[in-house]
Design an enzyme around this catalytic site. Structure first.
Site, mmCIF file in Angstrom:
data_model
loop_
_atom_site.group_PDB
_atom_site.id
_atom_site.type_symbol
_atom_site.label_atom_id
_atom_site.label_comp_id
_atom_site.label_asym_id
_atom_site.label_seq_id
_atom_site.Cartn_x
_atom_site.Cartn_y
_atom_site.Cartn_z
ATOM 1 N N GLY A 149 0.850 -1.103 -0.061
ATOM 2 C CA GLY A 149 0.004 0.001 -0.029
ATOM 3 C C GLY A 149 0.969 1.449 0.005
ATOM 4 O O GLY A 149 1.956 1.190 0.388
ATOM 5 N N CYS A 150 0.272 2.152 -0.491
ATOM 6 C CA CYS A 150 1.201 3.615 -0.564
ATOM 7 C C CYS A 150 1.407 4.408 0.960
ATOM 8 O O CYS A 150 2.486 4.448 1.048
ATOM 9 C CB CYS A 150 0.205 4.501 -1.022
ATOM 10 N N TYR A 151 0.698 4.219 1.923
ATOM 11 C CA TYR A 151 0.823 4.691 3.252
ATOM 12 C C TYR A 151 2.143 3.695 3.939
ATOM 13 O O TYR A 151 2.961 4.151 4.267
ATOM 14 C CB TYR A 151 -0.281 4.828 4.208
ATOM 15 N N THR A 153 4.047 2.025 2.183
ATOM 16 C CA THR A 153 5.538 2.240 1.712
ATOM 17 C C THR A 153 6.314 3.371 2.197
ATOM 18 O O THR A 153 7.458 3.389 2.507
ATOM 19 C CB THR A 153 5.297 2.595 0.155
#
Length: 340
Positions: A149-151, A153
């Protein structure tokens, strides 16, 4: 040439994947697929900026994917990918899943946070968590990648060197994250711009965001201890970009210069993570439309906390760019190819 298919093209991540792969010198896009119920459509009818491409979006056919593709990207919503992964896996095609369906090591935890029955539990243990800089060797051998996921990462890359160098105590970890509206998906982003823009708001607060178990899982692996975080996400009035501010207690005395040196050693020869000099704080603008993560930090001596700022483009390093980086590793290519 690597024969590539993409399943799911109408969301942000599918569109970004297509942009990257079209310029990748080692890739041939052999097919675009909709979800199983989709009828054949023309790409240019969905995206006018791809009107020069004579590509169709075909209804999904598992046997066709296995015969035509070396690797397939799943740019699908959560709780959709796990319906087709078992059939795809049995064809021998390599799979890079951009949803959350295989990120968590426990299907029971997944079911609790996503409030849905996991339909492919036996494949959870076969997936490799695709954080490229931390799991390189495993990614190279994998047939099923769970793209992070982006968060997570921003947080995991921001924290990993401090954790592995034993500089920090994770008992009272606070993460304050801001995302552009594309992090919520195209439909939610359109609703925001139609009805709420410009606005800046916290959402899914007090331990309810679905990325929490993913972050805790990976930080626990790094620290070899169970980690519980306090995580608050926010939406900011821009389309893309993500910034996480991480507050963590310093466990042993160390100068900022020493910590920065440890970070640079940890990410040595990793092109896409840039550790900044003292007193240089990264901004979202620094990483827009790139696959880079930029990390800056300061020590608050008054509170004895290390404050880490980690920024990415949530659609690239936080999704499609990292997926292509993983593909490069899986096919023994330089991880930067097609991305810089």
């Amino acid at each position: 040439m690597i024969r590539v298919g993409i399943v799911g093209i109408t969301g942000y991540t599918g569109e970004e994947l297509l942009k990257i792969l079209l310029r990748h010198p080692n890739v041939k896009i052999v097919a675009l697929y909709g979800r199983s119920s989709s009828k054949d459509r023309r790409l240019k009818d969905i995206y006018s900026h791809f009107s020069h491409l004579d590509l169709k979006i075909n209804a999904l056919n598992i046997e066709q994917v296995g015969n035509e593709c070396d690797v397939v990207f799943l740019a699908l919503p959560h709780a959709v990918a796990f319906e087709i992964v078992p059939s795809l896996f049995e064809t021998g095609v390599k799979i890079i899943d951009l949803s959350a369906d295989f990120r968590l090591n426990s299907s029971e935890i997944y079911e609790r946070w996503y409030n849905v029955k996991h339909a492919a539990k036996e494949y959870v243990g076969r997936a490799v968590y695709g954080l490229s800089e931390l799991n390189t060797d495993e990614i190279k051998k994998a047939f099923l990648i769970a793209n992070p996921g982006c968060y997570p990462t921003t947080v995991i890359l921001g924290c990993a060197p401090a954790i592995k160098s034993y500089f920090v105590d994770l008992k009272h970890m606070i993460i304050d994250s801001k995302s552009g509206v594309s992090g919520c998906g195209r439909k939610s982003a359109q609703e925001y711009f139609n009805f709420d823009h410009p606005n800046f708001k916290a959402y899914k607060i007090a331990g309810t965001h679905r990325h929490i178990p993913e972050i805790e899982q990976e930080l626990s692996k790094l620290s070899k201890k169970n980690v519980t975080i306090n995580f608050t996400p926010h939406i900011i009035p821009i389309e893309r970009g993500m910034l996480s501010t991480i507050y963590v207690d310093i466990k042993k005395q160390a100068s900022l210069a020493l910590i920065i040196d440890k970070y640079r050693e940890f990410y040595k020869n990793r092109e896409f993570v840039k550790v900044l000099d003292e007193d240089v704080i990264p901004t979202i603008k620094d990483v827009l439309n790139t696959n880079y993560c930029r990390i800056g930090m300061k020590i608050d001596k008054r509170t004895n906390k290390l404050i880490i700022i980690s920024v990415i483009d949530n659609l690239l390093k936080g999704a499609s760019g990292q997926a292509v980086q993983n593909m490069n590793l899986m096919f023994d290519l330089p991880e930067t190819i097609g991305l810089i």
